[in-house]
Scaffold this motif. Structure first.
Motif, PDB file in Angstrom:
ATOM      1  N   SER A 149       0.838  -1.213   0.000  1.00 19.45           N
ATOM      2  CA  SER A 149       0.000   0.000   0.000  1.00 19.45           C
ATOM      3  C   SER A 149       0.872   1.261   0.000  1.00 19.45           C
ATOM      4  N   GLY A 150       2.168   1.079   0.197  1.00 18.00           N
ATOM      5  CA  GLY A 150       3.074   2.235   0.173  1.00 18.00           C
ATOM      6  C   GLY A 150       3.361   2.789   1.559  1.00 18.00           C
ATOM      7  N   ILE A 151       2.740   2.218   2.598  1.00 14.59           N
ATOM      8  CA  ILE A 151       3.026   2.698   3.961  1.00 14.59           C
ATOM      9  C   ILE A 151       4.363   2.092   4.393  1.00 14.59           C
ATOM     10  N   ILE A 152       5.223   2.917   4.978  1.00 11.04           N
ATOM     11  CA  ILE A 152       6.466   2.379   5.547  1.00 11.04           C
ATOM     12  C   ILE A 152       6.438   2.627   7.059  1.00 11.04           C
ATOM     13  N   ILE A 195       4.163  -7.015  15.099  1.00 12.32           N
ATOM     14  CA  ILE A 195       4.438  -5.785  15.861  1.00 12.32           C
ATOM     15  C   ILE A 195       4.681  -4.715  14.809  1.00 12.32           C
ATOM     16  N   ILE A 196       3.836  -3.692  14.845  1.00  8.77           N
ATOM     17  CA  ILE A 196       3.967  -2.646  13.823  1.00  8.77           C
ATOM     18  C   ILE A 196       4.203  -1.333  14.562  1.00  8.77           C
ATOM     19  N   GLU A 197       5.311  -0.679  14.261  1.00 11.60           N
ATOM     20  CA  GLU A 197       5.592   0.584  14.962  1.00 11.60           C
ATOM     21  C   GLU A 197       5.605   1.730  13.966  1.00 11.60           C
ATOM     22  N   VAL A 198       4.966   2.820  14.391  1.00  8.25           N
ATOM     23  CA  VAL A 198       5.008   4.038  13.570  1.00  8.25           C
ATOM     24  C   VAL A 198       5.616   5.137  14.428  1.00  8.25           C
ATOM     25  N   GLU A 199       6.090   6.201  13.785  1.00  5.41           N
ATOM     26  CA  GLU A 199       6.656   7.297  14.579  1.00  5.41           C
ATOM     27  C   GLU A 199       6.391   8.627  13.898  1.00  5.41           C
ATOM     28  N   THR A 219      -1.222   8.971  14.616  1.00  5.71           N
ATOM     29  CA  THR A 219      -2.647   8.606  14.597  1.00  5.71           C
ATOM     30  C   THR A 219      -3.094   8.305  13.166  1.00  5.71           C
ATOM     31  N   GLU A 220      -2.647   9.130  12.247  1.00 10.27           N
ATOM     32  CA  GLU A 220      -3.063   8.954  10.849  1.00 10.27           C
ATOM     33  C   GLU A 220      -2.551   7.610  10.296  1.00 10.27           C
ATOM     34  N   MET A 221      -1.282   7.309  10.579  1.00  6.99           N
ATOM     35  CA  MET A 221      -0.690   6.083  10.036  1.00  6.99           C
ATOM     36  C   MET A 221      -1.264   4.838  10.711  1.00  6.99           C
ATOM     37  N   LEU A 222      -1.448   4.938  12.032  1.00  3.26           N
ATOM     38  CA  LEU A 222      -2.025   3.785  12.743  1.00  3.26           C
ATOM     39  C   LEU A 222      -3.440   3.497  12.222  1.00  3.26           C
ATOM     40  N   GLY A 223      -4.174   4.564  11.904  1.00  2.00           N
ATOM     41  CA  GLY A 223      -5.541   4.391  11.380  1.00  2.00           C
ATOM     42  C   GLY A 223      -5.509   3.639  10.051  1.00  2.00           C
ATOM     43  N   VAL A 239      -3.181  -1.212  20.448  1.00  2.00           N
ATOM     44  CA  VAL A 239      -2.179  -0.166  20.226  1.00  2.00           C
ATOM     45  C   VAL A 239      -1.605   0.218  21.586  1.00  2.00           C
ATOM     46  N   SER A 240      -0.294   0.292  21.691  1.00  2.00           N
ATOM     47  CA  SER A 240       0.301   0.644  22.994  1.00  2.00           C
ATOM     48  C   SER A 240      -0.045   2.096  23.308  1.00  2.00           C
ATOM     49  N   GLU A 241      -0.364   2.335  24.566  1.00  2.00           N
ATOM     50  CA  GLU A 241      -0.812   3.673  24.957  1.00  2.00           C
ATOM     51  C   GLU A 241       0.298   4.459  25.654  1.00  2.00           C
ATOM     52  N   THR A 242       1.284   3.729  26.166  1.00  2.00           N
ATOM     53  CA  THR A 242       2.332   4.433  26.924  1.00  2.00           C
ATOM     54  C   THR A 242       3.717   3.986  26.442  1.00  2.00           C
ATOM     55  N   ALA A 243       4.694   4.790  26.790  1.00  2.00           N
ATOM     56  CA  ALA A 243       6.079   4.454  26.428  1.00  2.00           C
ATOM     57  C   ALA A 243       6.470   3.128  27.088  1.00  2.00           C
ATOM     58  N   GLU A 244       5.942   2.872  28.310  1.00  2.00           N
ATOM     59  CA  GLU A 244       6.287   1.629  29.037  1.00  2.00           C
ATOM     60  C   GLU A 244       5.741   0.420  28.272  1.00  2.00           C
TER      61      GLU A 244
END
Ligand SMILES: Cc1cc2nc3c(=O)[nH]c(=O)nc-3n(C[C@H](O)[C@H](O)[C@H](O)COP(=O)(O)OP(=O)(O)OC[C@H]3O[C@@H](n4cnc5c(N)ncnc54)[C@H](O)[C@@H]3O)c2cc1C
Length: 471
Positions: free
Chosen positions: A253-256, A288-292, A299-303, A319-324
């Protein structure tokens, strides 16, 4: 001092070499007694062991130059070594070689935030670079799971990768320059402190050269500004093939995402028992999918990613809610090899790459091979760039089990090539994949590569018996 080999001619040669080294180096730089040599007899491919003639631990570049000149003059083989975490036997000694351990050359020499680079000695650990710059909100991107131990010299020699290389590229993409000590004792400055050095792309040639062309005495890497924030998503699926197809859908889909990691059922259970990361135990496969980026970007990418995942009917999605929470997710993944070590006496960690469009099919075929070899396999890998790490579990005390594990591993690597991929993802060739090289390269290609090695090392003294098939 107990010498290694009782054969008189070998003992005599060993004595001569050690005496020669003693004339060049301080006493503390030479290890020659049996007990102290023991830790150097193997590396991360611990099924193979071989004591070297001696180990030398240079403390600066001039000592590396002296060692290389001596070895060239005396015809002594040289095995460069960082932390010895190579999983392909890259740092495995040979009986008639000395190991040159680079761990005492471990200083950070310069950090330049304006031009975004760090100059380090080769024995600096991977994580130490990020630690040195994180207060200024910078980081060094390639992050092998072994990053607490492995050294930047080893990373360059293996062109190492890691979970976050999907977005930032592997070592080669984050390297600017290095100093290479050749066997003749010359010091070549390759690349520089900026991108696009003049002349041939020597840096491209040297990166991934597995200690066969020279020894790096100084390395300049790119450092990057840290992202504003990052969040990880855990998505469980009812089958490996479905998770594999979802990876393909995300990438095509082109998302990295910054990372896209895969674990199958045995891996999920092993890692959860080890790290208590909250992995879903009812899933057959986990991504495990991480965005930054900024909050809005995340929010946009996770959506968008959630939308794609939902098409594949996940059994869980969080979706993880905290850094921990994010840290716990990564603790599970980064500790995966150790976690599998708790459930099997031994394992072989394979490393091959395939196009992501073939993931589902290749995972199915690995499952079939696992059944036919009668050996369990845990799949944990960097799925976003198609870099597989099947961990084949076996018992090293049982030679039949080890033989089967090696045959199974070779079949997996042949499958990677057949699927349009590559024998190595990030662990290099070493001795592990040496004899499989002809499945990837033609005789003419291998002959040309040998000629390149000979141009740097005409007598094949530098880490020989690795990379190239023996016959
Ligand atoms: C638990 C675990 C997890 C791992 N995870 C990853 C991962 O996620 N990604 C990944 O890419 N790899 C991974 N690895 C493999 C390994 O950590 C890497 O290959 C790493 O780059 C090796 O670094 P090292 O310092 O241990 O080098 P060593 O193992 O000591 O040596 C590796 C090679 O580099 C050469 N070399 C070392 N230093 C120099 C130098 N100064 N000059 C010239 N040649 C040199 C050696 O001759 C050898 O060929 C993992 C290994 C383990 C054990």
């Amino acid at each position: 001092m107990k010498l290694l080999d009782p054969k008189p001619e070998i003992m005599a040669r060993q004595r001569k070499i050690i005496e020669g080294l003693r004339a060049l180096l301080p006493q503390r730089a030479i290890i020659a007694d049996h007990i102290s040599l023991k830790p150097y007899e193997t590396d991360g491919l611990s099924a193979y062991r071989q004591m070297p003639l001696a180990v030398v631990l240079p403390e600066d570049e001039s000592q590396v130059v002296a060692i290389m000149k001596f070895c060239a003059a005396e015809g002594v083989r040289v095995i460069p070594r960082g932390a010895g975490t190579s999983l392909s036997g890259g740092a495995l000694p040979l009986a008639d070689a000395i190991v040159v351990g680079m761990m005492r050359m471990n200083r950070i020499l310069e950090i330049n935030y304006a031009d975004r680079y760090a100059v380090v000695q080769p024995g600096v650990t991977n994580i130490a670079i990020t630690k040195a710059v994180e207060e200024q909100k910078f980081f060094y991107a390639p992050d092998p799971s072994s990053q607490l131990a492995c050294m930047i010299g080893g990373n360059v020699a293996m062109n190492s990768g890691g979970a976050h290389c999907l977005k930032y590229g592997v070592t080669a993409n984050n390297l600017l320059g290095l100093r290479l000590v050749t066997l003749t004792g010359d010091v070549l400055e390759i690349g520089g402190k900026h991108a696009d050095a003049a002349g041939y792309d020597w840096l491209g040639l040297i990166t991934g050269s597995e200690g066969q062309l020279g020894i790096f005495s100084e390395i300049t890497v790119r450092i990057l500004a840290s992202p504003e924030g990052a969040r990880a998503m855990l998505v469980g699926f009812s089958a490996n093939e479905i998770a594999g197809a979802c990876v393909d859908a995300i990438i095509s889909s082109g998302i990295i995402p910054v990372a896209l990691e895969f674990m199958d059922r045995p891996a999920i259970h092993a890692c959860e028992a080890f790290a208590h990361a909250g992995y879903p135990l009812d899933a057959e496969a986990l991504l495990i999918i991480e965005v930054e980026g900024s909050e809005a970007e995340q929010t946009e990418m996770l959506g968008r990613i959630r939308e794609i995942c939902e098409r594949f009917h996940p059994v869980s999605l969080r979706v993880s809610e905290t850094a921990e929470e994010s840290a716990a997710i990564w603790k599970g993944r980064k500790g995966a090899f150790g976690a599998v070590g708790r459930i099997s006496p031994d394992y072989l960690c394979m490393d091959g790459t395939i196009p992501t469009s073939r993931l589902a099919e290749v995972l199915r075929r690995i499952g079939e091979m696992s059944a036919s070899y009668g050996l369990q396999v845990a799949n944990i890998f960097h799925a976003g760039d198609g870099n597989l790490h099947p961990l084949i579990m076996f018992d090293a005390n049982n030679p039949e089990s080890f033989g089967k594990a090696e045959a199974f591993g070779a079949d997996i690597l042949r499958l990677c090539v057949e699927a349009g991929g590559c024998l190595t993802g990030e662990h290099g060739v070493g001795i592990e994949k040496r004899d499989l090289m002809p499945t990837q390269f033609s005789a003419a290609e291998l002959a040309q590569m040998r000629r390149v090695k000979s141009a740097f090392d005409p007598d094949w003294l530098l880490n020989p018996a690795k990379v190239f098939p023996l016959c």
